[in-house]
Design an enzyme around this catalytic site. Sequence first.
Site, PDB file in Angstrom:
ATOM      1  N   CYS A 251       0.870  -1.182   0.000  1.00  0.00           N
ATOM      2  CA  CYS A 251       0.000   0.000   0.000  1.00  0.00           C
ATOM      3  C   CYS A 251       0.901   1.224   0.000  1.00  0.00           C
ATOM      4  O   CYS A 251       2.067   1.148  -0.392  1.00  0.00           O
ATOM      5  CB  CYS A 251      -0.952  -0.014   1.192  1.00  0.00           C
ATOM      6  SG  CYS A 251      -0.140   0.233   2.781  1.00  0.00           S
ATOM      7  N   ALA A 252       0.385   2.351   0.464  1.00  0.00           N
ATOM      8  CA  ALA A 252       1.130   3.605   0.365  1.00  0.00           C
ATOM      9  C   ALA A 252       2.432   3.594   1.148  1.00  0.00           C
ATOM     10  O   ALA A 252       3.389   4.263   0.783  1.00  0.00           O
ATOM     11  CB  ALA A 252       0.254   4.770   0.833  1.00  0.00           C
TER      12      ALA A 252
END
Length: 621
Positions: A557-558
């Site tokens: 993810c980020a």
Amino acid sequence: MITSKKREGLGSKVFITQLKKFTGGIMPTLSKLSKAFLLPIALLPIAGVFLGVGAAISNAAANQSFLWYVGTLFNKMGDVAFGNLPILFCISVALAYTKDSGIAAITGVVGFLVMNGAQSALIHPALDSNGAAILGSDGRPAFALLWYGVINSGLITNNVGIQSLNTGVFAGIFVGAIAAWSYNKFHKTQLPQAISFFSGTKLVPIIAFFSVLPLSFIIMFIWPLLGAGLAALGVASGNLPMGVSSFVFEIIERSLVPFGLHHVFYAPLWWTSAGADIQATVNAASLEKFAGVVFSNGRDLETLKSTINDYISGGKTIGLGDQTAMTWVLGNLNIINFTDLQKLGLNLGQYQAGKYGFMMFGLPAAGVAMWLNVPKENRKNVMGIYLSAGFTCFLTGITEPIEYTFLFLAPWMFYGIHMPLAAISFFFAGFMGTHITMTVSGGFIDYIVFGVIGFASGAMSVMSAFGILIVSVAMGPVYFFAFYFAVKKGNVMVPGRDGSADAQLATKADFKESKGLNLDGSKIAKADNNEEARMVKARKLIEFIGGEENIIDVDACASRLRLTVVNPDLVNKEGIMSLGGSTGTLVRGKNVQIVYGGEQEAIKPRMIQIIDEQRAAKKVV
């Protein structure tokens, strides 16, 4: 002989074992869903900038002048992203559960179009026996759907040009899941020779074409009731004392951050009518109660209602949810503004504005407090770690480098200090009516775009735009003293203090990486000019996670590398940390999250490549 007590004990153990298996399986699924939400969210910062700047320019310029066209162009470019969030969520969910398959993304689009097309065939204007339009409870021409007879116009919208139910992002998420299932189940299917042309990936969108039909009917069965209920919830929150809903929201949202599931929680409040429904709020207001109240452009409530309903009757959509409603207001200030809505009891920004309080000053001050607890002789060595993490948090709202430092070393500081203080920040932001939206972070960049520029465009009052600075400045010293004494009295071994091996190891890795060094003193090879070093690190990670046979799935993810494993006991957290670059490793059931903050995007594809090669080699042998 087994006694009743032993039998009860065995039953409890079986229950606990089954519960662990269930939670171990559900966590990776929810983790993927959380990651899927980040894909469309990543688009929102630039869309928000264009929306806000465009509105400011067009509102200040003469109608149909050059600047008016420039502002309108920017505004519509930003608005189209927010206006089509449902299909963007559909595509991102399909990608997240299929290892970024383009076929699944196309299948998601097909499914979304078919689902809404099926609904449009059964939605039509509600007419009485004389052929006259029937009015809904909002006073506008209503629609008829199946056996419901009459439903309000607020429940109908145009999804990518198709008149269908206004489900916000919910339907898009479910269609994306169906698209992912269709791909994973059928993309390798071989059909009989006579119809073999439709085998493999060509079969996937065909399966989804028919699979979304039951979903479409289920939505038509339940959404007129569920949608009305969510809208009522969004309206009712305005009747609570200002700040209460914000406080409760942040207690729950922050408690889910360690598990990476906070995106799943706030999604309904940001992007569906549960968080805000402007049309429902305006139409629910009593003409008697607001008699004599003047709204923007000198309108009374009846005129404001007419303006809102005429807008929707023209086939246009008002954003549902705290975030999408706010961005819609920024782009349509000629219709309504935040002050109007606050008069009517809709405190837009109640689930967002509070983040600025602890993102810009609170957590950076906590970082300073932790640093001042480091012995003076070590402070210079670790100063770069704390300053960079604090400045990143202030500027962009990325909190993990600071949050995860005390979360892993002393969880009680996260849940006992940070979470309550964050909730207090939300309470005062809501209480003061600071109507400021954000993209996903709530840092200084977002504040300039949505606070300062929003104020310049005339969207909000001085208190609405700048009141959050009062909250932020106040949270700074509160965070500082709370964390300073917590670390000192609790003897928490934050990076730089003499303490346990785990704390020293993580601190050493972070510090040496900031100097461009590995733990052994060698220079960290950059991905751009040393592919071999990246591959070596990916191989070592696989080894420390238990080998390729222990890895079910690799994703990112980020800011985190997210893995699903067979046996979490095989994960070597110390080994992972020794490779450098990570600020922590979290194991929850079969879900493993390694916090990097950017490097995970380079590690993920290399790990997938190596795992595929290792598995292929075993098959050959």
